[in-house]
Write an enzyme that holds these catalytic residues in place. Structure first.
Site, PDB file in Angstrom:
ATOM      1  N   ARG A   1      -5.160  10.134 -10.483  1.00  0.00           N
ATOM      2  CA  ARG A   1      -6.005  10.442  -9.307  1.00  0.00           C
ATOM      3  C   ARG A   1      -5.110  10.711  -8.096  1.00  0.00           C
ATOM      4  O   ARG A   1      -4.197   9.955  -7.798  1.00  0.00           O
ATOM      5  CB  ARG A   1      -6.928   9.254  -9.024  1.00  0.00           C
ATOM      6  CG  ARG A   1      -7.737   9.353  -7.718  1.00  0.00           C
ATOM      7  CD  ARG A   1      -7.089   8.602  -6.576  1.00  0.00           C
ATOM      8  NE  ARG A   1      -7.924   8.533  -5.365  1.00  0.00           N
ATOM      9  CZ  ARG A   1      -7.482   8.169  -4.179  1.00  0.00           C
ATOM     10  NH1 ARG A   1      -6.221   7.858  -4.016  1.00  0.00           N
ATOM     11  NH2 ARG A   1      -8.290   8.112  -3.143  1.00  0.00           N
TER      12      ARG A   1
ATOM     13  N   THR B   1      -5.364   7.427   7.082  1.00  0.00           N
ATOM     14  CA  THR B   1      -5.364   6.361   6.088  1.00  0.00           C
ATOM     15  C   THR B   1      -6.836   6.036   5.804  1.00  0.00           C
ATOM     16  O   THR B   1      -7.705   6.354   6.608  1.00  0.00           O
ATOM     17  CB  THR B   1      -4.660   5.089   6.612  1.00  0.00           C
ATOM     18  OG1 THR B   1      -5.346   4.628   7.784  1.00  0.00           O
ATOM     19  CG2 THR B   1      -3.217   5.365   6.969  1.00  0.00           C
ATOM     20  N   GLY B   2      -7.080   5.402   4.682  1.00  0.00           N
ATOM     21  CA  GLY B   2      -8.464   5.061   4.345  1.00  0.00           C
ATOM     22  C   GLY B   2      -8.945   5.849   3.143  1.00  0.00           C
ATOM     23  O   GLY B   2      -8.134   6.433   2.410  1.00  0.00           O
TER      24      GLY B   2
ATOM     25  N   THR C   1       1.986   7.061   0.427  1.00  0.00           N
ATOM     26  CA  THR C   1       1.035   6.046  -0.043  1.00  0.00           C
ATOM     27  C   THR C   1       1.194   5.749  -1.522  1.00  0.00           C
ATOM     28  O   THR C   1       1.726   6.576  -2.275  1.00  0.00           O
ATOM     29  CB  THR C   1      -0.411   6.560   0.181  1.00  0.00           C
ATOM     30  OG1 THR C   1      -1.328   5.508  -0.084  1.00  0.00           O
ATOM     31  CG2 THR C   1      -0.745   7.729  -0.727  1.00  0.00           C
TER      32      THR C   1
ATOM     33  N   THR D   1      -1.894   3.194   3.231  1.00  0.00           N
ATOM     34  CA  THR D   1      -1.092   4.399   3.392  1.00  0.00           C
ATOM     35  C   THR D   1      -0.332   4.234   4.689  1.00  0.00           C
ATOM     36  O   THR D   1      -0.748   3.464   5.543  1.00  0.00           O
ATOM     37  CB  THR D   1      -2.045   5.619   3.551  1.00  0.00           C
ATOM     38  OG1 THR D   1      -2.841   5.742   2.389  1.00  0.00           O
ATOM     39  CG2 THR D   1      -1.299   6.926   3.796  1.00  0.00           C
TER      40      THR D   1
ATOM     41  N   SER E   1       0.822  -1.215   0.000  1.00  0.00           N
ATOM     42  CA  SER E   1       0.000   0.000   0.000  1.00  0.00           C
ATOM     43  C   SER E   1       0.853   1.261   0.000  1.00  0.00           C
ATOM     44  O   SER E   1       0.319   2.362   0.013  1.00  0.00           O
ATOM     45  CB  SER E   1      -0.913   0.010   1.224  1.00  0.00           C
ATOM     46  OG  SER E   1      -0.178   0.282   2.397  1.00  0.00           O
TER      47      SER E   1
HETATM   48  N1  GLY Z   1      -5.777   7.577   1.871  1.00  0.00           N
HETATM   49  C1  GLY Z   1      -5.084   7.207   0.717  1.00  0.00           C
HETATM   50  C2  GLY Z   1      -5.816   7.482  -0.529  1.00  0.00           C
HETATM   51  O1  GLY Z   1      -7.055   7.493  -0.548  1.00  0.00           O
HETATM   52  O2  GLY Z   1      -5.164   7.691  -1.538  1.00  0.00           O
END
Ligand code: GLY
Length: 373
Positions: free
Chosen positions: A249, A272-273, A239, A221, A94
């Site tokens: 993105r 994170t998330g 991340t 992340t 990740s």
């Molecule tokens: N929290 C990491 C992402 O959505 O890219």
């Protein structure tokens, strides 16, 4: 001895303390003993992967960061050295090298850093070819007047700063998982963005249910924040972003106020998330502002989780109970060295390291059950 000298002596850290204990014939365990009369107890908090991966070495990210920080290193240097372990570890898919790639199979990395005492920040987005985007984010902070450089420009900047650029940051693991996702996704999906998003989401949920992926793979992340005995606060987030994202993105990680926010006088928060939920609510900034108004880190974290819950109204983002169908977590410290890990659903954890060593602790959940219930 003057009061000033006494204070400086008390603020010495492990190495000296260890030598003193060793000279006294006492056993040390190789972990810094903090001799400090500062009311602030140094601490490092991070997402749970900060106390899971060692990249073949002996220490986790929070251990490394805490040891360096309490041995006199600049707090941000220490935190970045910690997350470098995770960025470079191919087992964490990740973050950094071996992070799950975008929809085209290309690993694009995001990172941000903030230095509380210097009141400076730097970030990179959609960076390709550099295993340690956190170091490039730091280079943006140190060497430019800017806070965020993205895409090809970020790579050119990194090359100019002397970073090695690699053709491909995939590992066998990340490529295998991407190929599986590709195989399951409608081959025509790029022609129909609406269908594509639905198909991508469905396949990701299937792969979660079948145990090929964990929730933290999807939006995985690492965020790591620390405060030393002098009260200096810094943070870093890094991340590979959302697995199989549309190329280019950016999530929350490189955005100041979202994936990371530090106010040197107040505290730090990172996440994170699901980055989109965080971007919409600029949660790390809000958390720090809540703490400025006197909220404890845990209560500040709960406030933003509630805000995310209230602002999540689209059906595709809700589960059968009408609650968010995604995970999101925050890692928070304040200027007193108090800390918290909070998360949308029960079962989450976070990493913490203080004078007692590294630990993985339960995050405080807002909701019971699972995102998919
Ligand atoms: N929290 C990491 C992402 O959505 O890219």
């Amino acid at each position: 001895m003057s009061r000033k000298i006494k204070r400086r002596d008390f603020m010495r850290t492990g190495t000296v303390a260890g030598l003193t204990l060793a000279a006294a014939g006492k056993q040390t365990v190789g972990f810094p003993t903090i001799m400090t009369q500062s009311p602030i107890k140094p601490v490092v908090v991070a997402s749970a992967n900060g106390n899971r991966f060692k990249n073949g070495g002996n220490v986790t990210a929070v251990q490394k960061a805490f040891t360096m920080m309490t041995s006199g290193s600049n707090v941000l240097d220490a935190l970045i050295a910690g997350v470098n372990i995770v960025e470079l570890d191919p087992l964490d898919d990740s973050v950094g090298y071996g992070g799950l790639p975008n929809a085209d199979g290309v690993v694009q990395l995001d990172s941000s850093v903030m230095h509380g005492p210097k009141k400076r920040a730097g970030a990179v987005g959609a960076l390709e070819g550099v295993r340690t985007p956190s170091l490039v984010a730091q280079a943006v902070m140190e060497n430019t007047d800017h806070h965020l450089i993205v895409g090809k420009g970020a790579q050119v900047f990194a090359r100019n700063m002397g970073f090695k650029i690699e053709d491909d940051l995939n590992t066998d693991n990340s490529r295998k998982k991407w190929l599986e996702w590709k195989r399951r996704t409608d081959p025509d999906h790029y022609l129909n963005p609406a269908k594509r998003a639905a198909a991508g989401h469905r396949v990701a949920l299937e792969m979660l249910a079948q145990g090929i992926l964990r929730e933290e793979n999807l939006h995985g992340t690492i965020n790591c924040d620390g405060i030393n005995a002098k009260g200096e606060i810094c943070g870093v987030t890094t991340t590979s972003g959302l697995a199989w994202k549309i190329p280019g993105r950016l999530g929350d990680s490189p955005i100041l106020g979202a994936g990371l926010y530090v106010d040197g006088a107040i505290g730090a928060a990172g996440s994170t998330g699901r980055g989109e939920a965080n971007l919409y609510n600029l949660c790390s900034f809000v958390i720090v502002e809540e703490m400025r108004r006197g909220a404890h880190p845990k209560d500040a974290g709960m406030e933003v989780l509630n805000r995310i819950k209230s602002n999540t109204i689209e059906k595709r983002l809700l589960n059968s109970r009408g609650l968010p169908n995604f995970g999101i977590s925050f890692y928070i410290i304040n200027a007193k060295g108090e800390y918290a890990g909070v998360t949308m659903y029960e079962g989450g954890s976070f990493a913490m390291c203080n004078e007692n060593g590294p630990q993985t602790l339960k995050s405080e959940p807002l909701l019971q059950g699972k995102p998919s219930d």
